[in-house]
Motif scaffolding. Sequence first.
Motif, PDB file in Angstrom:
ATOM      1  N   GLU A 174      11.423 -17.011  16.555  1.00  0.00           N
ATOM      2  CA  GLU A 174      11.890 -16.705  15.198  1.00  0.00           C
ATOM      3  C   GLU A 174      11.523 -15.292  14.765  1.00  0.00           C
ATOM      4  OE1 GLU A 174      11.978 -20.570  12.482  1.00  0.00           O
ATOM      5  OE2 GLU A 174      10.148 -20.501  13.706  1.00  0.00           O
ATOM      6  N   GLU A 175      10.547 -14.679  15.431  1.00  0.00           N
ATOM      7  CA  GLU A 175      10.121 -13.332  15.073  1.00  0.00           C
ATOM      8  C   GLU A 175      11.097 -12.264  15.542  1.00  0.00           C
ATOM      9  OE1 GLU A 175       6.167 -12.557  16.445  1.00  0.00           O
ATOM     10  OE2 GLU A 175       5.419 -14.538  15.845  1.00  0.00           O
ATOM     11  N   ILE A 176      11.904 -12.557  16.539  1.00  0.00           N
ATOM     12  CA  ILE A 176      12.763 -11.525  17.132  1.00  0.00           C
ATOM     13  C   ILE A 176      14.236 -11.672  16.776  1.00  0.00           C
ATOM     14  CG2 ILE A 176      11.161 -11.205  19.057  1.00  0.00           C
ATOM     15  CD1 ILE A 176      13.090 -12.797  20.801  1.00  0.00           C
ATOM     16  N   VAL A 177      14.628 -12.841  16.309  1.00  0.00           N
ATOM     17  CA  VAL A 177      16.027 -13.054  15.933  1.00  0.00           C
ATOM     18  C   VAL A 177      16.199 -12.676  14.464  1.00  0.00           C
ATOM     19  CG1 VAL A 177      17.882 -14.747  15.716  1.00  0.00           C
ATOM     20  CG2 VAL A 177      16.256 -14.913  17.604  1.00  0.00           C
ATOM     21  N   PRO A 178      17.192 -11.848  14.138  1.00  0.00           N
ATOM     22  CA  PRO A 178      17.402 -11.457  12.740  1.00  0.00           C
ATOM     23  C   PRO A 178      17.507 -12.675  11.823  1.00  0.00           C
ATOM     24  CG  PRO A 178      18.792 -10.158  14.192  1.00  0.00           C
ATOM     25  CD  PRO A 178      18.158 -11.209  15.050  1.00  0.00           C
ATOM     26  N   LYS A 179      16.853 -12.605  10.700  1.00  0.00           N
ATOM     27  CA  LYS A 179      16.850 -13.724   9.771  1.00  0.00           C
ATOM     28  C   LYS A 179      18.271 -14.045   9.318  1.00  0.00           C
ATOM     29  CE  LYS A 179      14.541 -15.427   5.602  1.00  0.00           C
ATOM     30  NZ  LYS A 179      13.575 -15.098   4.513  1.00  0.00           N
ATOM     31  N   GLY A 180      18.628 -15.310   9.399  1.00  0.00           N
ATOM     32  CA  GLY A 180      19.951 -15.747   8.973  1.00  0.00           C
ATOM     33  C   GLY A 180      21.015 -15.631  10.054  1.00  0.00           C
ATOM     34  N   THR A 206       3.174 -24.873  23.743  1.00  0.00           N
ATOM     35  CA  THR A 206       4.046 -23.795  23.274  1.00  0.00           C
ATOM     36  C   THR A 206       5.517 -24.204  23.322  1.00  0.00           C
ATOM     37  OG1 THR A 206       4.077 -22.818  25.506  1.00  0.00           O
ATOM     38  CG2 THR A 206       2.421 -22.001  23.955  1.00  0.00           C
ATOM     39  N   THR A 207       5.880 -25.032  24.283  1.00  0.00           N
ATOM     40  CA  THR A 207       7.268 -25.489  24.355  1.00  0.00           C
ATOM     41  C   THR A 207       7.619 -26.353  23.151  1.00  0.00           C
ATOM     42  OG1 THR A 207       7.349 -25.369  26.773  1.00  0.00           O
ATOM     43  CG2 THR A 207       8.908 -26.855  25.702  1.00  0.00           C
ATOM     44  N   LEU A 208       6.701 -27.183  22.694  1.00  0.00           N
ATOM     45  CA  LEU A 208       6.950 -28.006  21.515  1.00  0.00           C
ATOM     46  C   LEU A 208       7.167 -27.128  20.282  1.00  0.00           C
ATOM     47  CD1 LEU A 208       7.154 -30.767  20.179  1.00  0.00           C
ATOM     48  CD2 LEU A 208       4.651 -30.753  19.927  1.00  0.00           C
ATOM     49  N   VAL A 209       6.350 -26.090  20.132  1.00  0.00           N
ATOM     50  CA  VAL A 209       6.522 -25.157  19.011  1.00  0.00           C
ATOM     51  C   VAL A 209       7.873 -24.456  19.115  1.00  0.00           C
ATOM     52  CG1 VAL A 209       5.629 -23.089  17.881  1.00  0.00           C
ATOM     53  CG2 VAL A 209       4.042 -24.816  18.755  1.00  0.00           C
ATOM     54  N   ALA A 210       8.235 -24.061  20.335  1.00  0.00           N
ATOM     55  CA  ALA A 210       9.502 -23.370  20.556  1.00  0.00           C
ATOM     56  C   ALA A 210      10.694 -24.267  20.232  1.00  0.00           C
ATOM     57  CB  ALA A 210       9.585 -22.876  21.996  1.00  0.00           C
ATOM     58  N   LEU A 211      10.614 -25.536  20.591  1.00  0.00           N
ATOM     59  CA  LEU A 211      11.694 -26.474  20.276  1.00  0.00           C
ATOM     60  C   LEU A 211      11.858 -26.623  18.767  1.00  0.00           C
ATOM     61  CD1 LEU A 211      11.003 -29.232  22.955  1.00  0.00           C
ATOM     62  CD2 LEU A 211      13.040 -27.786  22.830  1.00  0.00           C
ATOM     63  N   ALA A 213      11.178 -24.342  16.564  1.00  0.00           N
ATOM     64  CA  ALA A 213      11.812 -23.110  16.101  1.00  0.00           C
ATOM     65  C   ALA A 213      13.305 -23.127  16.412  1.00  0.00           C
ATOM     66  CB  ALA A 213      11.149 -21.906  16.770  1.00  0.00           C
ATOM     67  N   ALA A 214      13.661 -23.568  17.609  1.00  0.00           N
ATOM     68  CA  ALA A 214      15.073 -23.645  17.987  1.00  0.00           C
ATOM     69  C   ALA A 214      15.834 -24.593  17.065  1.00  0.00           C
ATOM     70  CB  ALA A 214      15.194 -24.104  19.440  1.00  0.00           C
ATOM     71  N   GLU A 215      15.220 -25.701  16.708  1.00  0.00           N
ATOM     72  CA  GLU A 215      15.853 -26.653  15.797  1.00  0.00           C
ATOM     73  C   GLU A 215      16.154 -25.997  14.451  1.00  0.00           C
ATOM     74  OE1 GLU A 215      14.862 -30.904  13.518  1.00  0.00           O
ATOM     75  OE2 GLU A 215      13.322 -29.869  14.706  1.00  0.00           O
ATOM     76  N   ARG A 216      15.264 -25.165  13.977  1.00  0.00           N
ATOM     77  CA  ARG A 216      15.444 -24.539  12.660  1.00  0.00           C
ATOM     78  C   ARG A 216      16.529 -23.471  12.656  1.00  0.00           C
ATOM     79  NH1 ARG A 216       9.815 -25.288  12.799  1.00  0.00           N
ATOM     80  NH2 ARG A 216       9.438 -23.203  13.666  1.00  0.00           N
ATOM     81  N   ILE A 217      16.645 -22.697  13.732  1.00  0.00           N
ATOM     82  CA  ILE A 217      17.560 -21.554  13.704  1.00  0.00           C
ATOM     83  C   ILE A 217      18.936 -21.870  14.300  1.00  0.00           C
ATOM     84  CG2 ILE A 217      15.645 -19.936  13.813  1.00  0.00           C
ATOM     85  CD1 ILE A 217      16.219 -19.474  16.724  1.00  0.00           C
ATOM     86  N   LEU A 218      19.081 -23.024  14.937  1.00  0.00           N
ATOM     87  CA  LEU A 218      20.359 -23.350  15.568  1.00  0.00           C
ATOM     88  C   LEU A 218      21.420 -23.678  14.530  1.00  0.00           C
ATOM     89  CD1 LEU A 218      21.250 -23.662  18.611  1.00  0.00           C
ATOM     90  CD2 LEU A 218      21.164 -26.124  18.203  1.00  0.00           C
ATOM     91  N   MET A 219      22.618 -23.171  14.730  1.00  0.00           N
ATOM     92  CA  MET A 219      23.733 -23.430  13.821  1.00  0.00           C
ATOM     93  C   MET A 219      24.399 -24.769  14.155  1.00  0.00           C
ATOM     94  SD  MET A 219      26.558 -20.823  15.507  1.00  0.00           S
ATOM     95  CE  MET A 219      27.836 -21.252  14.327  1.00  0.00           C
ATOM     96  N   PRO A 220      25.110 -25.367  13.196  1.00  0.00           N
ATOM     97  CA  PRO A 220      25.880 -26.575  13.513  1.00  0.00           C
ATOM     98  C   PRO A 220      26.895 -26.271  14.623  1.00  0.00           C
ATOM     99  CG  PRO A 220      25.689 -26.302  11.151  1.00  0.00           C
ATOM    100  CD  PRO A 220      25.146 -25.034  11.756  1.00  0.00           C
ATOM    101  N   GLY A 221      27.028 -27.191  15.565  1.00  0.00           N
ATOM    102  CA  GLY A 221      27.885 -26.956  16.718  1.00  0.00           C
ATOM    103  C   GLY A 221      27.168 -26.231  17.840  1.00  0.00           C
ATOM    104  N   GLY A 222      25.857 -26.005  17.656  1.00  0.00           N
ATOM    105  CA  GLY A 222      25.069 -25.307  18.657  1.00  0.00           C
ATOM    106  C   GLY A 222      24.374 -26.257  19.622  1.00  0.00           C
TER     107      GLY A 222
END
Length: 276
Positions: A174-180, A206-211, A213-222
Amino acid sequence: MVLRMRCCSHSLLLTKFTHSHSNRLIPLQRRGRRERTILSISNVRLNKQNRLFAASASCKAPSASVSEPTPLKGLQEVLMDYISGKSKATEVAHLVWNNVVQKGDTVIDATCGNGYDTLTMLKLVADESGGGRVYGMDTQKDALENTSSLLTESLNPNEKELVKLFPICHSRMEEIVPKGAPVRLVAFNLGYLPGGDKAITTTSETTLVALGAAERILMPGGLISVVAYVGHPGGREEFETVQDFASLLSVEKWVCCQFQMLNRPLAPVLIFLFKK
């Protein structure tokens, strides 16, 4: 060779994987539930007149046209190659990505490794207008150098500019992907670096934390795509962490599938988490 597929949502798109042989689709339930529903899919025939697939199951589903768009379209052949040992788990993953990712998308390679997943992602998102972005990360210097070298050999300078590599843990994506920024794909190829130090691996924590983060930033249909390896120390624990995470996702918002060889206990396991 026996393949088990588990799913947390009874979705018609799963019938695309059926073949002339019987398969079992086992729903992933929330942890702690005792009941499990087993869907027996059998006798799939191609209607010569209207080209419809018919699925005979314990819970009846409507027929779907062969041309109906679905994230799993075109996977039947490569999946059968995977079952028969003719293709690798990563090849199945790449074909799934191809049916989800669009030109101009933002995608994340959470474990760059030697760069083959990163390169595949770039080819999926790059367009003539310079759109599309790939954000790649790895904690190992060798992995990032190998990835950068492969990209240099395979891409022109303009295409390579679309890939951003970071020497950080995937838990910090989440630190490297532009917000939004709408992220279409987050891919994990867990375990150790092929050709590298096998003592250096991704970890359950760390994989659990990463998952998350992925859940939060993923768009619908992702899609969250995971290839988990259980043959090295800590690998099975990490796989079970991913499995538990997927099992607890809302069935209203997610479709979670797992592919596992039953008589090859050390074979990699494919896990796909589709966000509706």
